[in-house]
Design a protein around this motif. Structure first.
Motif, PDB file in Angstrom:
ATOM      1  N   LEU A  86      -7.620 -12.228  -8.657  1.00 50.53           N
ATOM      2  CA  LEU A  86      -7.868 -10.946  -7.994  1.00 50.53           C
ATOM      3  C   LEU A  86      -7.342 -10.960  -6.566  1.00 50.53           C
ATOM      4  N   ASN A  87      -6.567 -11.983  -6.214  1.00 53.28           N
ATOM      5  CA  ASN A  87      -5.977 -12.016  -4.879  1.00 53.28           C
ATOM      6  C   ASN A  87      -5.035 -10.830  -4.701  1.00 53.28           C
ATOM      7  N   THR A  88      -5.089 -10.229  -3.517  1.00 47.60           N
ATOM      8  CA  THR A  88      -4.283  -9.039  -3.243  1.00 47.60           C
ATOM      9  C   THR A  88      -3.033  -9.460  -2.478  1.00 47.60           C
ATOM     10  N   ASP A  89      -1.967  -9.731  -3.219  1.00 46.90           N
ATOM     11  CA  ASP A  89      -0.748 -10.232  -2.600  1.00 46.90           C
ATOM     12  C   ASP A  89       0.051  -9.125  -1.919  1.00 46.90           C
ATOM     13  N   VAL A  90      -0.298  -7.875  -2.162  1.00 44.45           N
ATOM     14  CA  VAL A  90       0.274  -6.736  -1.436  1.00 44.45           C
ATOM     15  C   VAL A  90      -0.867  -6.002  -0.746  1.00 44.45           C
ATOM     16  N   ILE A  91      -0.773  -5.878   0.581  1.00 47.78           N
ATOM     17  CA  ILE A  91      -1.813  -5.209   1.360  1.00 47.78           C
ATOM     18  C   ILE A  91      -1.133  -4.239   2.318  1.00 47.78           C
ATOM     19  N   MET A  92      -1.356  -2.956   2.113  1.00 50.32           N
ATOM     20  CA  MET A  92      -0.789  -1.939   2.994  1.00 50.32           C
ATOM     21  C   MET A  92      -1.878  -0.947   3.391  1.00 50.32           C
ATOM     22  N   ILE A  93      -1.836  -0.543   4.645  1.00 49.69           N
ATOM     23  CA  ILE A  93      -2.734   0.502   5.141  1.00 49.69           C
ATOM     24  C   ILE A  93      -1.846   1.665   5.573  1.00 49.69           C
ATOM     25  N   ALA A  94      -2.082   2.832   4.986  1.00 49.44           N
ATOM     26  CA  ALA A  94      -1.226   3.994   5.239  1.00 49.44           C
ATOM     27  C   ALA A  94      -2.056   5.170   5.730  1.00 49.44           C
ATOM     28  N   SER A  95      -1.660   5.731   6.872  1.00 49.16           N
ATOM     29  CA  SER A  95      -2.303   6.936   7.408  1.00 49.16           C
ATOM     30  C   SER A  95      -1.339   8.109   7.258  1.00 49.16           C
ATOM     31  N   PHE A  96      -1.867   9.255   6.802  1.00 48.72           N
ATOM     32  CA  PHE A  96      -1.059  10.440   6.511  1.00 48.72           C
ATOM     33  C   PHE A  96      -1.548  11.625   7.330  1.00 48.72           C
ATOM     34  N   ASN A  97      -0.607  12.436   7.810  1.00 48.46           N
ATOM     35  CA  ASN A  97      -0.937  13.642   8.566  1.00 48.46           C
ATOM     36  C   ASN A  97      -0.345  14.857   7.856  1.00 48.46           C
ATOM     37  N   PRO A  98      -1.183  15.754   7.290  1.00 42.37           N
ATOM     38  CA  PRO A  98      -0.660  16.879   6.516  1.00 42.37           C
ATOM     39  C   PRO A  98       0.058  17.930   7.361  1.00 42.37           C
ATOM     40  N   ASP A  99      -0.351  18.108   8.609  1.00 43.26           N
ATOM     41  CA  ASP A  99       0.286  19.123   9.460  1.00 43.26           C
ATOM     42  C   ASP A  99       1.712  18.716   9.821  1.00 43.26           C
ATOM     43  N   ARG A 100       1.902  17.438  10.146  1.00 42.36           N
ATOM     44  CA  ARG A 100       3.230  16.957  10.532  1.00 42.36           C
ATOM     45  C   ARG A 100       4.038  16.437   9.344  1.00 42.36           C
ATOM     46  N   GLN A 101       3.380  16.363   8.175  1.00 42.41           N
ATOM     47  CA  GLN A 101       4.039  15.820   6.984  1.00 42.41           C
ATOM     48  C   GLN A 101       4.626  14.434   7.282  1.00 42.41           C
ATOM     49  N   SER A 102       3.813  13.601   7.917  1.00 42.59           N
ATOM     50  CA  SER A 102       4.277  12.284   8.353  1.00 42.59           C
ATOM     51  C   SER A 102       3.278  11.209   7.935  1.00 42.59           C
ATOM     52  N   ALA A 103       3.723   9.947   8.030  1.00 40.81           N
ATOM     53  CA  ALA A 103       2.851   8.836   7.646  1.00 40.81           C
ATOM     54  C   ALA A 103       3.262   7.576   8.381  1.00 40.81           C
ATOM     55  N   THR A 104       2.304   6.662   8.534  1.00 42.35           N
ATOM     56  CA  THR A 104       2.563   5.317   9.042  1.00 42.35           C
ATOM     57  C   THR A 104       2.042   4.325   8.015  1.00 42.35           C
ATOM     58  N   VAL A 105       2.867   3.349   7.674  1.00 39.97           N
ATOM     59  CA  VAL A 105       2.487   2.329   6.692  1.00 39.97           C
ATOM     60  C   VAL A 105       2.554   0.961   7.363  1.00 39.97           C
ATOM     61  N   VAL A 106       1.429   0.262   7.407  1.00 36.97           N
ATOM     62  CA  VAL A 106       1.355  -1.078   7.984  1.00 36.97           C
ATOM     63  C   VAL A 106       1.168  -2.088   6.863  1.00 36.97           C
ATOM     64  N   SER A 107       2.052  -3.078   6.801  1.00 38.07           N
ATOM     65  CA  SER A 107       1.932  -4.158   5.819  1.00 38.07           C
ATOM     66  C   SER A 107       1.286  -5.372   6.482  1.00 38.07           C
ATOM     67  N   VAL A 108       0.255  -5.902   5.826  1.00 40.34           N
ATOM     68  CA  VAL A 108      -0.429  -7.091   6.333  1.00 40.34           C
ATOM     69  C   VAL A 108       0.020  -8.294   5.500  1.00 40.34           C
ATOM     70  N   PRO A 109       0.643  -9.291   6.114  1.00 41.77           N
ATOM     71  CA  PRO A 109       1.042 -10.482   5.345  1.00 41.77           C
ATOM     72  C   PRO A 109      -0.154 -11.103   4.633  1.00 41.77           C
ATOM     73  N   ARG A 110       0.045 -11.534   3.421  1.00 39.84           N
ATOM     74  CA  ARG A 110      -1.059 -12.027   2.584  1.00 39.84           C
ATOM     75  C   ARG A 110      -1.756 -13.234   3.195  1.00 39.84           C
ATOM     76  N   ASP A 111      -1.026 -14.067   3.978  1.00 43.12           N
ATOM     77  CA  ASP A 111      -1.617 -15.285   4.553  1.00 43.12           C
ATOM     78  C   ASP A 111      -2.160 -15.072   5.964  1.00 43.12           C
ATOM     79  N   THR A 112      -2.257 -13.813   6.398  1.00 45.21           N
ATOM     80  CA  THR A 112      -2.769 -13.527   7.736  1.00 45.21           C
ATOM     81  C   THR A 112      -4.207 -14.018   7.884  1.00 45.21           C
ATOM     82  N   LEU A 113      -4.486 -14.737   8.952  1.00 49.35           N
ATOM     83  CA  LEU A 113      -5.860 -15.129   9.256  1.00 49.35           C
ATOM     84  C   LEU A 113      -6.563 -13.929   9.865  1.00 49.35           C
ATOM     85  N   ILE A 114      -7.623 -13.473   9.194  1.00 48.80           N
ATOM     86  CA  ILE A 114      -8.372 -12.296   9.653  1.00 48.80           C
ATOM     87  C   ILE A 114      -9.600 -12.756  10.435  1.00 48.80           C
TER      88      ILE A 114
END
Length: 323
Positions: A86-114
């Motif tokens: 169940l390890n999540t080898d793909v981790i992305m956090i995406a924020s979306f703005n409907p008014d601007r029709q824009s988005a930001t996608v941040v990828s977190v490396p799987r081995d990142t120390l949190i």
């Protein structure tokens, strides 16, 4: 006195021509009916697939995705039959703005120390599995809370996709044309992994695309080594190409089968009604309005240590979409 001549009469159309026109009209009607019927069938399949993937219920007006910014945690889980992790080898956090029709996608490396107050320090890809083993019912909620605190942004929803589902989605898109940045060759008999890709631009099928985003190191002659940072860059290249394919004429025609494949493989706490609204809101969004952020860090075995300025940059980029 000579009688007036009778007015000329219009020549009658040959019976064959009238029959031909009636036949053509009938064929046109049949094509229209068939097209509408197929469109209705595709729409039915899309709705059924979305209903399978999404949760039930509705949201308040203050949370509707077509009116309000939204942040989604995207997790790719390694749940192949040979390696039911169940390890999540793909981790992305995406924020979306409907008014601007824009988005930001941040990828977190799987081995990142949190490092987050109140939580054990683990690799980024280990948290969902740990929460799931502790209490399956609260795993999604706790994972959203953890990454929300790490990136200083409220996370509204989570969506999980397993590797087999990812392969099916890419195959239903007809493959992806991707820039393979190095010779990739890796074999692991224990879990059945066999990666064989050569440097250059190639049309990759679902299995090959999965190999492309998973590759980290080679164990064959002439194979190059990679790292989590490069993996994240490949993942974002794949996301960009998938969006481009979906926005093409070919992709629109395949939308039904793609969403059907996703419906069988994606689990999300976003209500089905909001998924449909999300698709309507962002389907026409410009790819140039998607900002991809790569978290940079230093390798200190067995972790990647993300620099504070890099983390701050990612946090700021996500929060900018929520304004």
């Amino acid at each position: 006195m000579q009688a007036n001549a009778s007015p000329p009469t219009s020549p009658r159309r040959p019976p064959k021509r009238r029959a031909l026109k009636r036949t053509l009209l009938f064929i046109i009607i049949l094509v229209l009916v068939a097209t509408l019927g197929y469109a209705g069938y595709v729409l039915y399949k899309i709705n059924a697939a979305i209903d399978r993937a999404g949760s039930s219920g509705a949201v308040s007006a203050g949370r509707q995705v077509d009116r309000n910014p939204v942040t989604v945690l995207l997790l790719g889980t390694d749940t192949r039959p040979q390696n039911p992790s169940l390890n999540t080898d793909v981790i992305m956090i995406a924020s979306f703005n409907p008014d601007r029709q824009s988005a930001t996608v941040v990828s977190v490396p799987r081995d990142t120390l949190i490092k987050v107050s109140g939580y054990s320090q683990l690799k980024a890809n280990a948290y969902y599995a740990a929460f799931h083993h502790a209490n399956k019912a609260t795993a999604d909620k706790k994972t959203k809370e953890l990454f929300g605190k790490y990136l200083n942004v409220p996370i509204d929803y989570v969506a999980r996709l397993d590797f087999n589902g990812f392969e099916r989605i890419v195959d239903n898109l007809g493959g992806l044309k991707l820039e393979v940045d190095m010779n990739m060759c890796y074999t692991d008999k224990a879990d059945g992994t066999s990666i064989r890709l050569t440097e250059g631009t190639h049309l990759l099928n679902g299995s090959q695309t999965l190999d492309f985003v998973r590759y980290r190191k080679g164990n064959c002659q002439n194979a190059a080594d990679s790292n989590d940072i490069k993996r994240n860059e490949r993942q974002q290249q794949v996301i960009d190409q998938m969006i481009g394919k979906l926005k093409s004429v070919e992709g629109v025609l395949k939308l039904g089968s793609v969403i059907e494949a996703a419906g069988d493989s994606v689990d999300t706490d976003m209500p089905a009604s909001e998924i449909k609204s999300f698709i309507r809101t962002y389907m026409a969004a410009d790819r140039d309005k998607i900002n991809y952020v790569h978290l940079e860090g230093e390798w200190q075995s067995p972790y990647i240590i993300v620099r504070p300025d890099e983390l701050k940059r990612a946090q700021t980029a996500l929060r900018e979409q929520l304004k």
